[in-house]
Design an enzyme around this catalytic site. Structure first.
Site, mmCIF file in Angstrom:
data_model
loop_
_atom_site.group_PDB
_atom_site.id
_atom_site.type_symbol
_atom_site.label_atom_id
_atom_site.label_comp_id
_atom_site.label_asym_id
_atom_site.label_seq_id
_atom_site.Cartn_x
_atom_site.Cartn_y
_atom_site.Cartn_z
ATOM 1 N N GLY A 1 0.807 -1.213 0.000
ATOM 2 C CA GLY A 1 0.000 0.000 0.000
ATOM 3 C C GLY A 1 0.838 1.259 0.000
ATOM 4 O O GLY A 1 0.324 2.354 -0.231
ATOM 5 N N ASP B 1 1.171 -11.315 7.105
ATOM 6 C CA ASP B 1 1.703 -10.517 5.990
ATOM 7 C C ASP B 1 3.044 -9.880 6.357
ATOM 8 O O ASP B 1 3.702 -9.295 5.497
ATOM 9 C CB ASP B 1 0.703 -9.422 5.577
ATOM 10 N N ASP C 1 9.447 -6.258 8.102
ATOM 11 C CA ASP C 1 8.429 -5.237 8.365
ATOM 12 C C ASP C 1 8.428 -4.779 9.821
ATOM 13 O O ASP C 1 7.592 -5.186 10.627
ATOM 14 C CB ASP C 1 7.030 -5.752 7.987
ATOM 15 N N ARG D 1 5.895 -12.963 1.209
ATOM 16 C CA ARG D 1 5.453 -13.155 2.597
ATOM 17 C C ARG D 1 4.536 -14.374 2.681
ATOM 18 O O ARG D 1 4.004 -14.813 1.653
ATOM 19 C CB ARG D 1 4.655 -11.912 3.041
HETATM 20 P P1 AMP Z 1 2.110 -2.573 8.068
HETATM 21 O O1 AMP Z 1 1.378 -2.271 9.314
HETATM 22 O O2 AMP Z 1 3.127 -1.518 7.678
HETATM 23 O O3 AMP Z 1 2.681 -3.946 8.025
HETATM 24 O O4 AMP Z 1 1.027 -2.492 6.893
HETATM 25 C C1 AMP Z 1 -0.120 -3.296 6.793
HETATM 26 C C2 AMP Z 1 -0.822 -3.003 5.497
HETATM 27 O O5 AMP Z 1 -1.274 -1.641 5.468
HETATM 28 C C3 AMP Z 1 0.036 -3.160 4.248
HETATM 29 O O6 AMP Z 1 -0.797 -3.591 3.211
HETATM 30 C C4 AMP Z 1 0.546 -1.771 4.020
HETATM 31 O O7 AMP Z 1 0.921 -1.549 2.680
HETATM 32 C C5 AMP Z 1 -0.673 -0.936 4.400
HETATM 33 N N1 AMP Z 1 -0.302 0.410 4.856
HETATM 34 C C6 AMP Z 1 0.266 0.754 6.025
HETATM 35 N N2 AMP Z 1 0.440 2.078 6.112
HETATM 36 C C7 AMP Z 1 -0.045 2.601 4.953
HETATM 37 C C8 AMP Z 1 -0.146 3.924 4.424
HETATM 38 N N3 AMP Z 1 0.261 4.991 5.107
HETATM 39 N N4 AMP Z 1 -0.681 4.054 3.196
HETATM 40 C C9 AMP Z 1 -1.126 3.005 2.497
HETATM 41 N N5 AMP Z 1 -1.047 1.749 2.932
HETATM 42 C C10 AMP Z 1 -0.510 1.540 4.151
HETATM 43 MG MG MG Z 2 3.446 -5.089 6.788
#
Ligand code: AMP
Ligand code: MG
Length: 486
Positions: A92, A252, A262, A183
């Site tokens: 994302g 993930d 991550d 992943r």
């Molecule tokens: P994370 O908590 O970083 O492991 O992210 C979990 C999911 O949320 C993944 O699909 C990330 O790409 C998405 N994600 C986290 N933060 C953002 C953001 N600021 N904008 C878009 N997607 C995000």
């Molecule tokens: Mg993540």
């Protein structure tokens, strides 16, 4: 030594096509500047360390320039978040820029985190804040230096682009390196969407690129799963031995390579606490320090489920059952060495458990305890450490047992110190150290981030003049709550 222009790309994942990832260009951040770069990570790409000083370096890793042969892609995946299946996640806010082929013939994924919106951004802005990019950079390189398998970090770039979290912050990008960004959640995505042909393609891809020896086995995918279990057990054993709490062990965030992946609201334990929860939105404590072991097992079971169209159930069950014994053996082996024992004795596990029980709730600093235990001969070291414990009688009984055990150990006494220091770090990435460096970086001063990174790249060495980085947290730094917004 190469220049940035000389990097060779071989984008194997991109060639899997649109069912696996989507082409997206990075959205640059304003007024980019280099916050920190890792010379050791540059070396993985055969890059001359001086390349990080070039304006082109900052431009490439802040979305302003692209390699002609790179192919930026957002990968699709899903996963179990806090135990609940989320059918659609994906990159994302990160992009796989391409795969660099180095002179040793290794492929390294270049993943730019914070690169802007993608089809998988859902409600997010596609950005990463400076604080979280610095935290992932420092942790990646610090865990690597401790011998914990992990993705790596090449650099962080900062900007003036505003980003809104609990407060207004600025956007940053992190360039992450890993042999693969696949992943557990990639497999879950194709399983739960019933795209079993793509599931098989993905398994074949991962086998060919990352588990070639499993191709020789009668059931290659089953053999691969077994190796993922082994690698994950080895990784978790190191987390537990070094007091590393990941904080968001969603499927993930689990790498198919068994590497730490991550980084979010992670922490290294200061005072030992088996129930420690570093993620302040984890109300139920699902990802507490001691839960990391059963949760890794749970996550492997989720991966096994996703592989059921490709592998016999019995083979998956058999491999899953290996996780706990493998973990136990690896963990005990490392902890024995941390305690200074060269050989193994039957009572070692109980001896270790008694120590952890004494530490629990006593406020004893987990990392410093082991370092100090190796600094002097056992009797002297125990006398010095004793004062930190609440249950003095309990500690004396443990100490007597420890002394007797140490005397039975075959290793020569004079090598004990060097042997112990080689596994007991003097410097760990404590949250308060990261926090101090981040506060300065948010004011535009990157010296502390750079310096902390250097110190943590040699965690086992005495580094005269750097004593302040080896201190337990001051009062303000003891109970930092790390936001999971990043
Ligand atoms: P994370 O908590 O970083 O492991 O992210 C979990 C999911 O949320 C993944 O699909 C990330 O790409 C998405 N994600 C986290 N933060 C953002 C953001 N600021 N904008 C878009 N997607 C995000
Ligand atoms: Mg993540």
């Amino acid at each position: 030594m190469k220049r940035l222009e000389d990097l060779q790309f071989d984008n194997r994942f991109a060639r899997l096509g649109d069912a696996f990832s989507t082409g997206v260009l990075p959205d640059p951040i304003a007024d980019p500047r280099l916050v920190v770069a890792s010379p050791a990570a540059l070396a993985l790409l055969d890059l001359d360390p001086a390349e990080s000083q070039r304006p082109l370096f900052t431009e490439l890793f802040s979305g302003h320039q692209l390699w002609a042969t790179g192919e930026p892609r957002a990968m699709v995946y899903s996963g179990h978040q806090f135990g609940v299946y989320n059918p659609r996640l994906g990159d994302g806010r990160g992009l796989l820029l391409g795969e660099v082929l180095n002179d040793a013939g290794e492929h390294w994924d270049l993943h730019l985190k914070g690169a802007g919106e993608t089809p998988y951004s859902r409600m997010g802005d596609g950005r990463a804040v400076l604080r979280s990019a610095i935290r992932e950079f420092l942790a990646s390189e610090a865990l690597h230096a401790l011998g914990i398998p992990t993705s790596r970090a090449l650099c962080v770039t900062g900007s003036s682009t505003p980003v809104y979290r609990e407060r207004q912050e600025t956007a940053a990008m992190l360039l992450r390196l890993a042999p693969s960004h696949v992943r557990f959640g990639h497999f879950e995505y194709f399983y739960y969407t019933r795209q079993h042909e793509q599931l098989e393609t993905l398994a074949g891809f991962v086998l060919d690129q990352h588990f070639p020896a499993c191709r020789e086995q009668p059931q290659p995918v089953a053999a691969m799963f077994r190796e993922v279990v082994e690698r994950t057990a080895a990784m978790i054993a190191r987390w537990q031995a070094y007091g590393f709490c990941h904080g968001v062990m969603n499927t993930d965030n689990m790498s198919i390579l068994g590497i730490t992946f991550d980084y979010g609201p992670y922490a290294f334990l200061d005072a030992f606490d088996a129930q420690y929860v570093c993620n302040h939105s984890d109300d139920a404590g699902r990802y507490s320090f001691s839960n990391q072991v059963p949760i890794a097992h749970w996550n492997l079971a989720a991966l096994a489920q996703a592989l059921t169209p490709l592998v016999e159930l019995d083979a998956l069950r058999e491999s899953l059952a290996l996780f706990l014994p493998l973990y136990q053996a690896e963990y005990l082996d490392l902890m024995r060495r941390r305690l200074g024992f060269a050989g193994a004795e039957d009572g070692d596990e109980a001896h270790l458990q008694r120590l952890l029980q004494l530490m629990q709730g006593s406020g004893v600093d987990y990392s410093l305890f082991f370092r100090r235990l190796g600094e002097q001969p056992p009797a002297e070291a125990l006398a010095r450490l004793r004062d930190d414990f609440v249950d003095l009688a309990g500690f004396d009984a443990w100490g007597a047992e420890h002394l007797a055990r140490s005397q039975r150990d075959p290793g020569p006494a004079d090598t004990r110190r060097a042997r112990m220091h080689a596994v007991n770090p003097r410097y760990v990435l404590r949250n308060y150290l990261a926090q101090q460096a981040i506060a300065a970086a948010e004011q535009g001063d990157y010296d502390d981030v750079r310096h902390l990174h250097q110190v943590l790249s040699r965690p086992f060495d005495e580094q005269p003049g750097e004593e302040r980085y080896a201190e337990p947290p001051p009062d303000w730094g003891r109970h930092l709550e790390i936001s999971c917004s990043s």
